[in-house]
Design an enzyme around this catalytic site. Structure first.
Site, PDB file in Angstrom:
ATOM      1  CG  ASP A 344      -1.719  -1.343   1.193  1.00 22.63           C
ATOM      2  OD1 ASP A 344      -2.394  -1.596   0.184  1.00 22.63           O
ATOM      3  OD2 ASP A 344      -1.613  -2.110   2.149  1.00 22.63           O
ATOM      4  CB  THR A 345       2.897   2.354  -2.247  1.00 28.05           C
ATOM      5  OG1 THR A 345       3.403   1.249  -1.506  1.00 28.05           O
ATOM      6  CG2 THR A 345       4.031   3.308  -2.530  1.00 28.05           C
ATOM      7  CB  ALA A 346       0.734   7.456  -2.612  1.00 26.45           C
ATOM      8  CB  ILE A 361       7.248   6.002  -4.435  1.00 26.29           C
ATOM      9  CG1 ILE A 361       6.138   4.993  -4.182  1.00 26.29           C
ATOM     10  CG2 ILE A 361       8.569   5.533  -3.866  1.00 26.29           C
ATOM     11  CD1 ILE A 361       6.309   3.703  -4.978  1.00 26.29           C
ATOM     12  CD  GLN A 426      -1.807   1.964  -4.552  1.00 23.50           C
ATOM     13  OE1 GLN A 426      -2.451   1.170  -5.225  1.00 23.50           O
ATOM     14  NE2 GLN A 426      -2.351   2.722  -3.628  1.00 23.50           N
TER      15      GLN A 426
END
Length: 531
Positions: A344-346, A361, A426
């Protein structure tokens, strides 16, 4: 599944949330550069994308400075607490670090430091200006998006178990709905402190003290000295060549080198001759991935603690060895079981009118991180430290003041020395795999960046709670693809495009005329803006 792909000549922005994209656009049009816009976007994502990122997490910045032509990176990943040791957890009767809660929040968040150092070196606008929009959205609110609601529902038990999170995301005992106004007053106050006092507020000032005092009350491990002694670091990028392009990645503790290993192997096959929608393509990808992941799992950790043989791993001769092993049994499914990894990332990208480029990121590791908020700070702490091993034989074993094996890996491609593509996604262990899909899509199959991002994707690996690995494929392929892969020995799991497993990618491509094409993933709430 395609979004409209904007093309422009002066500037381009692509982020996973439309409000963050608009903030970056505003910063550029107010005279800021790509570095300013990246920081403002990053801060805004921490407010409007709070399930994936925030002040309690880490960030990596991969940058090209147009004036000097240099490519560089900043590692804003946090170090573990001095008190965090395997013995501590064993004394608590644990054989692994908890995935959630106060004892998973054991690494200093590195994102605010990354903002500050990138701004000090490259920024044009005043520091305070960069946080205005994020503060505004925290204070006045914004509409809950489809993606945020998806993760709120998925993590409802953790939200209900937290006084702070339940007060934030619930009304009258029920989760808020899509389109409801989400106001984060505590976060607004916290951001104002960072706006007024800079990084010192977070690492040595009143905000740091509030975080640490509340964590002490809850029996946490992070201390004042952990925060005061922390700093991110400027790093030299890793790179490899591929069919006339240079591909750049962050060095360890990032897993970025795995994507370079994969591309080195794929140089030995004419990818354009392998149909992109065929079972052969997905089989080939999974085997290349396993080869790279085997070395990743063996070596990856904080390079200040263990030596990582990058020169050998990234050599063309080693890639030839690995490719020969694959070719010796071209339809055999090899075995390699990686540990399950948070996804879970942006990711976002910016190119400005001067030609500066920022590929960056950020993450809390799991959705809503540790699901722990210290007091009334409004900061969701990351659980990145939960990925440390307690096994002393493992390279990624927990040690005091150490950075963990890190999934974050922004990327950039250059041609003849100039930026050609900025991209990232992500997805935890899916990050290098989705990058593989995008790279081959653009460089081998001649697709636009939007088409490449929208292609049916896969993730090979292990999911939390599962005993074995699986090749997860989006359920948009012809039936014979799944049938053939199963016959060859793959454990295939068709998945929906929208369930979060495949993540969300963004990207920008700059063509030979200087026109930029921007793409946001149709699987999410993102937007590409150019002019």
């Amino acid at each position: 599944m395609l979004n409209i792909m904007p093309r422009a000549e002066r500037a381009m922005i692509a982020t996973p949330h439309y409000l963050a994209s608009s903030v970056g656009s505003a910063i550029l049009q107010q005279g800021g550069n790509a570095f300013d816009a990246a920081i403002a976007i990053s801060a805004t994502l921490g407010v409007v994308y709070p399930h994936m990122t925030g002040l309690g997490g880490d960030a990596f910045f991969l940058m090209h400075e147009a004036a000097t032509g240099t490519y560089t990176g900043f590692n804003g990943s946090g170090k573990s607490a001095a008190k965090a040791t395997p013995d501590f957890y064993r004394e608590q009767g644990m054989d692994q670090i908890p995935q959630r809660g106060i004892l998973s929040a054991i690494t200093v968040p590195g994102m605010v430091d990354a903002w500050w150092q990138v701004w000090e070196k490259h920024g044009k606008l005043p520091w305070a200006k960069l946080l205005d929009a994020a503060i505004g959205y925290a204070e006045k609110g914004f509409p809950i998006s489809r993606n945020l609601l998806f993760w709120m529902r998925k993590d409802e038990p953790f939200i209900r178990a937290s006084v702070q999170l339940s007060a934030l995301y619930m009304r009258d005992g029920e989760l808020m709905k899509e389109g409801d106004r989400l106001i984060q007053s505590d976060m607004a106050r916290t951001l104002r402190l960072v706006q007024q006092e800079g990084r010192d507020a977070f690492y040595s000032g009143s905000l740091m003290q509030a975080i640490v005092d509340n964590m002490k009350l809850d029996s946490g491990l992070l201390t004042e000295e952990d925060f005061r002694s922390f700093t991110g670091e400027w790093v030299e990028l890793l790179s490899t060549t591929y069919r006339g392009y240079d591909i750049y990645q962050m060095p360890p503790n990032s897993q970025g080198f795995t994507a370079l290993m994969m591309m080195n192997m794929l140089e030995h096959v004419d990818m354009a001759s392998v149909p992109r929608a065929s079972a052969n393509f997905y089989h080939l990808m999974s085997e290349v991935i396993k080869k790279a992941f085997k070395d990743r799992d063996r070596y990856l950790t904080d390079p200040h603690f263990r030596e990582i043989p990058l020169q050998r791993l990234l050599s063309k001769s080693y890639a030839q060895e690995l490719w020969s092993e694959i070719q010796a049994n071209p339809l055999k499914v090899s075995e390699h079981l990686s540990p399950a990894i948070g996804q879970d990332t942006a990711y976002a990208a910016v190119v400005d009118e001067e030609g500066n480029s920022v590929s960056f990121i950020q993450s809390l590791y799991f959705d809503f991180g540790a699901a722990y908020v210290p007091g009334d700070t409004g900061i969701i702490m990351q659980n990145r430290g939960s990925f440390f091993s307690l096994d002393p034989a493992c390279a990624n074993v927990l040690e005091p003041r150490k950075r963990s094996f890190h999934t974050l890996m922004p990327a950039m491609v250059s041609k003849a020395g100039k930026p050609y593509m900025l991209f990232g996604t992500q997805g935890g262990e899916g990050q290098p795999q989705t990058q593989l899909s995008i790279l081959t899509g653009v460089l081998d199959y001649g697709l636009s960046i939007q088409e490449a991002i929208a292609l049916p994707r896969w993730v090979y690996g292990r999911t939390w709670g599962e005993d074995g690995d699986a090749l997860k494929l989006e359920h948009r392929l012809e039936p014979e693809v799944y049938t053939n892969l199963k016959q060859w020995g793959h454990r295939v799991e068709p998945v929906k495009s929208w369930d979060g497993i495949m993540g969300q990618a963004q990207g920008i491509v700059i063509d030979e005329q200087g026109f930029m094409s921007g793409a946001a993933d149709p699987r999410g709430d993102g937007l590409a803006i150019g002019w």
